[in-house]
Design a protein around this motif. Structure first.
Motif, PDB file in Angstrom:
ATOM      1  N   SER A 325      -9.201 -14.828  -1.785  1.00 64.59           N
ATOM      2  CA  SER A 325      -9.025 -14.583  -0.497  1.00 64.59           C
ATOM      3  C   SER A 325      -7.666 -13.544   0.035  1.00 64.59           C
ATOM      4  CB  SER A 325      -8.413 -16.105   0.096  1.00 64.59           C
ATOM      5  OG  SER A 325      -8.018 -16.805   1.393  1.00 64.59           O
ATOM      6  N   THR A 326      -7.259 -13.588  -1.903  1.00 59.20           N
ATOM      7  CA  THR A 326      -5.873 -13.140  -1.496  1.00 59.20           C
ATOM      8  C   THR A 326      -6.114 -11.499  -1.582  1.00 59.20           C
ATOM      9  OG1 THR A 326      -4.291 -14.617  -2.350  1.00 59.20           O
ATOM     10  CG2 THR A 326      -3.270 -12.407  -2.514  1.00 59.20           C
ATOM     11  N   ALA A 327      -6.832 -11.566  -2.195  1.00 65.48           N
ATOM     12  CA  ALA A 327      -7.038  -9.792  -2.346  1.00 65.48           C
ATOM     13  C   ALA A 327      -7.437  -9.087  -1.273  1.00 65.48           C
ATOM     14  CB  ALA A 327      -8.735  -9.748  -3.452  1.00 65.48           C
ATOM     15  N   LYS A 328      -8.484 -10.287   0.183  1.00 68.54           N
ATOM     16  CA  LYS A 328      -9.114  -9.359   1.317  1.00 68.54           C
ATOM     17  C   LYS A 328      -7.520  -9.384   2.589  1.00 68.54           C
ATOM     18  CE  LYS A 328     -11.640  -8.349   4.358  1.00 68.54           C
ATOM     19  NZ  LYS A 328     -10.772  -8.252   5.394  1.00 68.54           N
ATOM     20  N   VAL A 329      -6.817 -10.420   1.642  1.00 67.73           N
ATOM     21  CA  VAL A 329      -5.292 -10.590   3.374  1.00 67.73           C
ATOM     22  C   VAL A 329      -4.596  -8.811   2.901  1.00 67.73           C
ATOM     23  CG1 VAL A 329      -3.331 -10.648   3.697  1.00 67.73           C
ATOM     24  CG2 VAL A 329      -5.518 -12.784   3.119  1.00 67.73           C
ATOM     25  N   ILE A 330      -5.044  -8.797   1.344  1.00 70.51           N
ATOM     26  CA  ILE A 330      -3.558  -7.305   1.028  1.00 70.51           C
ATOM     27  C   ILE A 330      -5.006  -5.963   1.489  1.00 70.51           C
ATOM     28  CG2 ILE A 330      -3.204  -5.952  -1.253  1.00 70.51           C
ATOM     29  CD1 ILE A 330      -2.770  -9.054  -2.868  1.00 70.51           C
ATOM     30  N   TRP A 331      -5.806  -6.186   1.095  1.00 70.77           N
ATOM     31  CA  TRP A 331      -7.002  -5.352   1.601  1.00 70.77           C
ATOM     32  C   TRP A 331      -6.987  -4.779   2.586  1.00 70.77           C
ATOM     33  CZ3 TRP A 331      -9.221  -0.766  -0.028  1.00 70.77           C
ATOM     34  CH2 TRP A 331     -10.364  -0.884   0.185  1.00 70.77           C
ATOM     35  N   SER A 332      -7.225  -5.578   3.411  1.00 65.77           N
ATOM     36  CA  SER A 332      -7.032  -5.573   5.301  1.00 65.77           C
ATOM     37  C   SER A 332      -5.556  -5.012   5.965  1.00 65.77           C
ATOM     38  CB  SER A 332      -6.849  -6.903   5.562  1.00 65.77           C
ATOM     39  OG  SER A 332      -7.866  -7.673   5.846  1.00 65.77           O
ATOM     40  N   LYS A 333      -4.416  -5.240   5.122  1.00 60.19           N
ATOM     41  CA  LYS A 333      -2.861  -4.862   5.045  1.00 60.19           C
ATOM     42  C   LYS A 333      -2.813  -3.325   4.466  1.00 60.19           C
ATOM     43  CE  LYS A 333      -0.266  -9.322   5.058  1.00 60.19           C
ATOM     44  NZ  LYS A 333       1.225  -9.552   4.216  1.00 60.19           N
ATOM     45  N   VAL A 334      -3.379  -2.538   3.444  1.00 61.41           N
ATOM     46  CA  VAL A 334      -3.637  -1.613   3.285  1.00 61.41           C
ATOM     47  C   VAL A 334      -4.284  -0.634   3.905  1.00 61.41           C
ATOM     48  CG1 VAL A 334      -3.791  -0.322   1.076  1.00 61.41           C
ATOM     49  CG2 VAL A 334      -3.340  -2.050   0.754  1.00 61.41           C
ATOM     50  N   SER A 335      -5.653  -1.516   4.436  1.00 64.28           N
ATOM     51  CA  SER A 335      -6.343  -0.834   5.354  1.00 64.28           C
ATOM     52  C   SER A 335      -5.609  -0.433   6.563  1.00 64.28           C
ATOM     53  CB  SER A 335      -7.849  -1.428   5.592  1.00 64.28           C
ATOM     54  OG  SER A 335      -8.709  -1.049   4.561  1.00 64.28           O
ATOM     55  N   THR A 336      -4.814  -1.395   7.219  1.00 63.11           N
ATOM     56  CA  THR A 336      -3.959  -0.790   8.477  1.00 63.11           C
ATOM     57  C   THR A 336      -3.089  -0.054   8.097  1.00 63.11           C
ATOM     58  OG1 THR A 336      -4.207  -2.771   8.733  1.00 63.11           O
ATOM     59  CG2 THR A 336      -2.441  -2.008  10.024  1.00 63.11           C
ATOM     60  N   THR A 337      -2.640   0.155   6.772  1.00 65.09           N
ATOM     61  CA  THR A 337      -1.412   1.183   6.926  1.00 65.09           C
ATOM     62  C   THR A 337      -1.621   2.432   6.589  1.00 65.09           C
ATOM     63  OG1 THR A 337      -0.070  -0.897   5.942  1.00 65.09           O
ATOM     64  CG2 THR A 337       0.515   1.493   5.011  1.00 65.09           C
ATOM     65  N   LEU A 338      -3.130   2.530   5.952  1.00 65.07           N
ATOM     66  CA  LEU A 338      -3.441   3.655   5.695  1.00 65.07           C
ATOM     67  C   LEU A 338      -4.316   3.985   6.938  1.00 65.07           C
ATOM     68  CD1 LEU A 338      -5.528   3.129   2.383  1.00 65.07           C
ATOM     69  CD2 LEU A 338      -3.069   4.280   3.184  1.00 65.07           C
TER      70      LEU A 338
END
Length: 338
Positions: A325-338
């Motif tokens: 679950s945490t990995a998806k949250v982190i991935w979403s934030k990274v994708s939004t930043t990029l």
């Protein structure tokens, strides 16, 4: 002329006047010599730790009390052992001759019985009293329901749940109360069972309820994680999947599959936890045989190992769910930043 019935005797013993006594007279004489005993039972709830010295102590106390009466008393004792055998000693001397350091099986239950014939002022012969004390072998809570289905006797159910039962058959109620009080005070004075670890206590008392909750939560948790990752497999359903009935069916199939898989692994987790809980051992009640003394160390090692298995399995599952679950949250934030 006389009939055969006229020749039959109407009495069977002679009284003091030399006449034959009737059956009613004989019954009255029998009840005068022997009273009908009553019974009283006490159920002692708290578990206690029992040693050989404790058994000798209660026997000495009972015999010392009976010295106040003109009595003939015999003591017997039997043991139910873990190897499905019964050691029965008809006299106390036989029990004292046993070398318990050579007995490798553990004691499951002990029953001590005193048979007494006591001379009471109001009776012409000695009156029989008996005292019995059973320790151990109570029915486990999980088996109580089965016992309730096989008997309507409330007393039997209460006795089955009690770790110690004291029962006396008596004619003299004063003596009966004194004997019961001696056994009760002796039992309450025994050493208490050492406390288990907090984890072991929790698992035995509430572990199966927790495993049931985990079984229900696991598929729900997987569905929530699947919902988090919906944006990853949404393109596979088509660009207009939210308006497409076929896409909705596909989503339903995916979510149903996730739920079924979660239910399957939830049940496996529940069975794993319950099987380990069933193997958890309670602290030994007896310290009599060599097997009892060895069981103390074995109990601690066994329970620590089983508790570690349960905690490890549940911990890894929770850790995996959290990481996913945490990995998806982190991935979403990274994708939004990029």
């Amino acid at each position: 002329m006389t009939s055969p019935e006229d020749d039959l005797p109407t009495s069977i013993v002679r009284n003091d006047a030399g006449k034959l006594a009737s059956l009613d007279d004989l019954k009255a004489l029998l009840y005068e010599f022997n009273a009908k005993p009553d019974t009283e039972t006490r159920l002692l709830g708290a578990k206690r730790y029992l040693t050989l010295a404790d058994l000798r102590s209660i026997n000495d106390r009972i015999l010392a009390k009976l010295q106040n009466y003109d009595n003939i008393t015999s003591s017997s004792i039997n043991f139910i052992m873990s190897n499905k055998s019964i050691k029965d000693y008809s006299t106390w001397d036989e029990f004292e001759r046993e070398n318990w350091d050579t007995v490798n099986s553990t004691v499951q239950a002990v029953t001590i019985k005193w048979d007494m014939r006591i001379q009471l002022p109001q009776f012409k012969n000695r009156q029989r009293h008996s005292l019995r004390c059973r320790i151990g072998r109570e029915v486990a809570p999980k088996d109580i329901f089965q016992l309730m289905m096989t008997t309507d006797d409330v007393i039997e159910i209460m006795e089955a749940q009690s770790p110690c039962i004291v029962k006396v058959d008596f004619v003299n109620d004063v003596l009966a109360n004194e004997l019961l009080n001696i056994v009760e005070q002796w039992y309450q004075g025994l050493a208490s069972i050492p406390e288990r670890s907090s984890i072991g206590t929790f698992l035995i008392s509430r572990g199966k309820r927790v495993s049931e909750i985990l079984r229900m939560l696991l598929p729900i948790s997987l569905l929530m994680i699947a919902r988090q990752y919906f944006d990853l497999y949404e393109p596979l359903l088509g660009s207009e999947s939210h308006d497409n009935i076929h896409a909705m069916i596909d989503i339903g199939i995916i979510l149903t599959s996730v739920f079924v898989i979660g239910t399957y692994f939830g049940r496996k987790l529940e069975r794993f936890i319950d099987s380990r809980i069933d193997k958890l051992e309670r602290y030994p009640v007896f310290s009599i045989s060599k097997g009892d003394k060895n069981a103390v160390d074995g109990h601690q090692v066994n329970n620590r190992s089983l508790s570690s298995e349960i905690i490890g399995r549940v911990g890894w599952i929770l850790f995996g769910l959290l990481v996913t679950s945490t990995a998806k949250v982190i991935w979403s934030k990274v994708s939004t930043t990029l």
